[in-house]
Design an enzyme around this catalytic site. Structure first.
Site, PDB file in Angstrom:
ATOM      1  CG  HIS A 177      -2.034  -1.186   1.301  1.00 38.19           C
ATOM      2  ND1 HIS A 177      -2.402  -1.612   0.078  1.00 38.19           N
ATOM      3  CD2 HIS A 177      -2.791  -1.633   2.228  1.00 38.19           C
ATOM      4  CE1 HIS A 177      -3.262  -2.576   0.501  1.00 38.19           C
ATOM      5  NE2 HIS A 177      -3.603  -2.652   1.638  1.00 38.19           N
ATOM      6  CE  LYS A 212     -12.812   3.456   1.465  1.00 37.21           C
ATOM      7  NZ  LYS A 212     -14.285   2.739   0.622  1.00 37.21           N
TER       8      LYS A 212
END
EC number: 4.1.1.31
Length: 920
Positions: A149, A582
């Site tokens: 990532h 999120k």
């Protein structure tokens, strides 16, 4: 470009200010000499105004006016100037931390929390019995896992230049002003700063996954190859000294992992060949190091047989050491080590197809396992100690032995990961081709489980050699088969886990098992067995809530329970921090994770399995970041139990592992937290646990509702997000091979967590790290001082709640809504802008107010003086970067798409990410 002197300058921070002033002057001189006086003068005027803004002497519009309409050719060096100053300020702060640590140790003060020395004191005070410790640590593992990532914006060239300046500054501090050596070092620093100034900050091309593999492996040569084995040896010795009757830590506790090259969730560039490359390059790093060390040991351990007796085992090894009998005839250790080097060379040649640089004569018999090589080295060690040469054995030979024990032939464990949707599609295609079921996706869950479990019982492969599958299915199977090759070549630890993203059901877990069976990894039958563990990843709030139920149901399937039993009753579960945040916001996600752990611990207790949790944390608080030691202590009782895996991502990797001292401190903090959470009662709630959990249930529900009201329910929110942040430009930053979205969409749910968090960070809103918490706290307290006192007591007693509020305060301290309002001006719909930004502004004020009320702290960073100092030093230099980013975004969106405008935006993003230090 010097930093103005602060009126009051405590003695402790004067060296930091001096370093910042010196580096600022060097950078300023470089800019003046190579960009000209006009550019330098503009930069100086902007810098001075930025400091006046911090002192509240002028309004923010002063800088905005200076930058409005500035020629983009001038804007580029201005952006680079402030980006480089921030980078140099970071460097100075790191040096200051080292100085403070040295002063602390030199003063003889007690060891600080998160150090192993402090942990040992706590364990000594607890008076634990050996058998209990042995049981709790029987499966001990601390595994930092480097992922693909990307949020590291620095190029390696810039990173290396910064490292060189750091070392030169460290040496400079050893000499007084006016000394010749100091002057020479300062001249060299000027050279390095000039080299940096002439180096491009951003990449022109996106990183390839092969580049990411190489970047991940560089940390082994920088620090990990030396630091990890040393810590393993020290921890083992310390624990065994305290409980001498118990053989603790039979295996090294610290064993690193990686996702780079095995994580194909949303990354189409991971292929079978990439898996082979990732494993092969990692193994090559290990073999190169072993063979280089053996070559050096041959030079060092030249004891003569005329002076030193050796064991029969070493004498036997020595006889095979050199084909010419007269070569080093009376130096048995040298000959024995050469024999070991011969065999390791042959092992590398068989595994890699090429002999590493430090290899020796080929033709020897390869080792089948790392333990065989370790047995030979142990024989050398034992012989030396028997002869009284333990002092020699404790040096390079010991380091090599501990390294081989830790890293084996594989260096690091490579995890595989794929999304459950892909598994379903591939398995459905395979089952249809094999004639087992024409429409697997149409089956209800219980029928899916029965069908998959039956397939795991039979040895019949589903596919023949001529099966014609889709490109996706062929690629997926090819990747798993490549993993089987890696396991056969380097051992089971080379690929120990198969992680299932977005896992929601038992069938999701069994689909992965069927793919492992088809690749020849999972052995079917009764009992079934597999060297690769199946790891469900629970990511959303709902999946976390259902995680314990999913695990219990999987363990009720006999064939799956056999797989767990074959792994020593160990089941690993991965918890997703990014998507849960999120999905539900900061407080709701943190509590969902804690609740999930509580329930998973209970399932483990009821079913008799050993639970290992894998924490998918990012660098920012919005993605699970924060101090790792505090995060570990904030886990519920029974959730750690000697084992912990966690992801390390983006710029956090360099911050933690690029320098030996930092690597040692960060790794020992992981072990310290793991030992304390395993062996001590750190939750501290006692009988108040259940009422506290119920209180958090209510707070989390309120926080999630407030977050959803903005992010998921407010009309126009997505449009506001896209216009008021540089989210569209994040994908152009060339910081990794992975696409920014899982699929082409404008939906927040499909956007990856990294660009979601990074975009809010760039705009200085940091929304994922706090929004909704203020409303939850305010609504629950509802003006009642008794309820407020309950929260204050929880903050005092409960590490989880204290860590949640501490991390929230760090995020709030980095927000700047006056700057965020400038970004909001980019939203073309005035009504939308006022409505959404008004909600953000009100919640921000509410959250700061409630944080102060609950904690009793008069400012956000009352418990984090080092971060407060860091913000004081660096943040005035963010002002021009943010203001310039807004200006260039406005131009780009007005149609000025010239290359320099785009490059300027990317440069501001790079500078801000460097300044914030945990941007994604």
């Amino acid at each position: 470009m010097s930093d103005p002197r602060i009126e009051t300058e405590p003695e402790a921070i004067r060296p930091l200010r001096d370093d910042i002033r010196f580096l600022g002057e060097v950078l300023g001189d470089t800019i003046r000499d190579h960009e000209g006086p006009e550019v330098f003068d503009l930069i100086e005027r902007v810098r001075k105004e930025a400091f006046r803004i911090r002192r509240e002497e002028v309004d923010r519009s002063a800088v905005a006016e200076m930058l409005r309409g500035v020629d983009v050719a001038v804007a580029i060096p201005l952006i680079r100037a402030f980006s480089y100053f921030v980078l140099l300020a970071n460097l100075a702060e790191d040096l200051q931390r080292d100085r403070r640590r040295a002063v602390h140790i030199g003063a003889g003060e007690p060891p600080q929390d998160s150090s192993l020395a402090a942990t040992y004191r706590k364990l000594d005070a607890a008076a634990l019995d050996g058998p209990t410790v042995a049981d709790l640590l029987s499966d001990a593992l601390v595994a930092p896992v480097i992922t693909a990532h990307p949020t590291e914006t620095r190029r390696r060239t810039v990173f290396d230049g910064q490292a060189r300046i750091t070392e030169l500054m460290r040496q400079r501090g050893r000499f007084a002003e006016g000394e010749r050596e100091r002057a020479a070092l300062e001249l060299d620093i000027r050279r390095q700063v000039l080299a940096l100034w002439r180096t491009a900050l951003i990449r022109l091309a996106r990183l390839r996954i092969q580049d990411e593999i190489a970047v991940g492996l560089r940390y082994y040569e920088l620090t990990l190859f030396d630091v990890i084995p040393a810590i393993n040896a020290e921890v083992r010795a310390a624990l065994r000294a305290r409980w001498p009757g118990v053989e603790l830590l039979r295996r090294p506790i610290l064993r690193p992992g990686s996702w780079i090259g095995g994580d194909r969730d949303g990354n189409p560039f991971v292929t079978a060949e990439v898996v082979r490359t990732a494993a092969g390059q990692a193994a090559s790093v290990a073999f190169e190091r072993y063979l280089r060390e053996l070559a050096e040991l041959e030079k060092v351990l030249a004891q003569s047989a005329r002076l030193v007796p050796v064991s029969e085992r070493v004498a036997g090894l020595a006889a095979a050491g050199y084909p010419e009998q007269e070569t080093h005839a009376d130096e048995p250790y040298r000959r024995a080590l050469h024999a070991i080097r011969n065999r390791l060379t042959a092992t590398a040649l068989r595994a890699l197809g090429t002999a590493p640089v430090h290899g020796s004569d080929v033709g020897a018999e390869p080792y089948d396992t790392p333990q065989q090589a370790l047995d030979d080295l142990d024989a050398v060690d034992e012989s030396m100690r028997a002869a009284g040469d333990g002092l020699l054995a404790d040096d390079r030979l010991a380091a090599l032995r501990f390294a081989l024990e830790t890293f084996g032939f594989h260096l690091q464990s490579l995890d595989m990961r794929q999304n459950s949707e892909v598994h379903e599609q591939v398995v459905a295609e395979i089952l249809a081709w094999a004639g087992v079921h024409a429409d697997y996706p149409s089956l209800p869950e219980d029928e899916r489980v029965a069908l998959l479990a039956a397939e795991l019982r039979t040895r019949r492969p589903l596919l023949g050699p001529h099966a014609a599958l889709s490109e996706k299915a062929t690629q997926e199977l090819g990747i798993v088969r490549a993993a089987a090759e890696v396991i056969a070549t380097f051992g089971a630890e080379a690929v120990p886990n198969y992680i299932i993203s977005m896992c929601t059901s038992v069938s999701d877990m069994l689909e992965a098992a069927v793919l492992l069976k088809e690749a020849g990894i999972l052995e079917p039958g009764s009992p079934a067995s597999s060297p690769v563990g199946i790891v469900p990843l629970f990511e959303t709030i709902e999946d976390l809530a259902a995680g314990a139920t999913t695990l219990a149901a999987a363990l009720d399937v006999p064939v799956y329970r056999e797989l767990v039993a074959g792994a020593g009753m160990r089941q690993e579960i991965m918890l997703g921090y990014s998507d849960s945040n999120k999905d539900g916001g900061y407080l709701a996600a943190n509590w969902a994770l804690y609740r999930a752990e509580l329930e998973l611990v209970e399932v483990a207790r009821e079913t008799g399995i050993r639970l290992r949790l894998f924490h998918g944390r990012g660098g920012t608080v919005g993605r699970g970041g924060g101090r790792s030691y505090d995060a570990i202590l904030a886990q519920p009782a029974g959730a750690v139990r000697g084992a912990l895996r966690l992801t390390e991502q983006g710029e956090v990797i360099a911050a933690k592992y690029a320098e030996p001292g930092a690597a040692h401190r960060n790794l020992e903090s992981l072990i310290a937290g793991t030992l304390e959470s395993t062996l001590l009662d750190v939750e501290g709630l006692g009988p108040a646990a259940e009422p506290s959990y119920e209180l958090m249930d209510e707070l989390a529900a309120r926080a999630r509702a407030a977050y959803a009201a903005l992010v998921h329910d407010e009309p126009g929110f997505v449009e506001y997000f896209r216009q008021s942040t540089p989210v569209a430009e994040v994908g152009d930053l060339n910081i990794g091979s992975r696409p920014a979205s899982r699929k082409p969409t404008n939906s927040v749910s499909d956007l990856r967590a990294i660009p979601w968090v990074m975009a809010w960070s760039q705009a200085r809103v940091m929304l994922p790290g706090w929004y909704g918490t203020g409303t939850a706290l305010e609504q629950w307290v509802d003006g009642d001082p008794d309820r407020l006192a309950v929260l204050t007591e929880l903050y005092r007693r409960w590490p989880f709640f204290r860590t949640v509020l501490s991390n929230l305060a760090q995020v709030l301290a980095k927000t700047d809504l006056a700057i965020a309002e400038r970004y909001a001006e980019l939203v073309t719909d005035a009504a939308l802008r006022e409505r959404i930004f008004g909600m953000i502004r009100d919640e921000h004020a509410r959250t700061i107010r409630m944080h102060a009320a609950v904690t009793g702290n008069d400012h956000l960073l009352a418990d984090n003086a080092s971060l407060a100092e860091s913000i004081h030093n660096r943040f005035p230099y963010l002002e021009p970067l943010n203001q310039m980013q807004v200006e260039l975004l406005r131009r780009l969106r007005a149609g000025d798409d010239q290359e320099l405008v785009k490059r300027g935006i990317l440069l501001t993003m790079n500078g801000l990410a460097t300044a914030l230090r945990n941007s994604g």
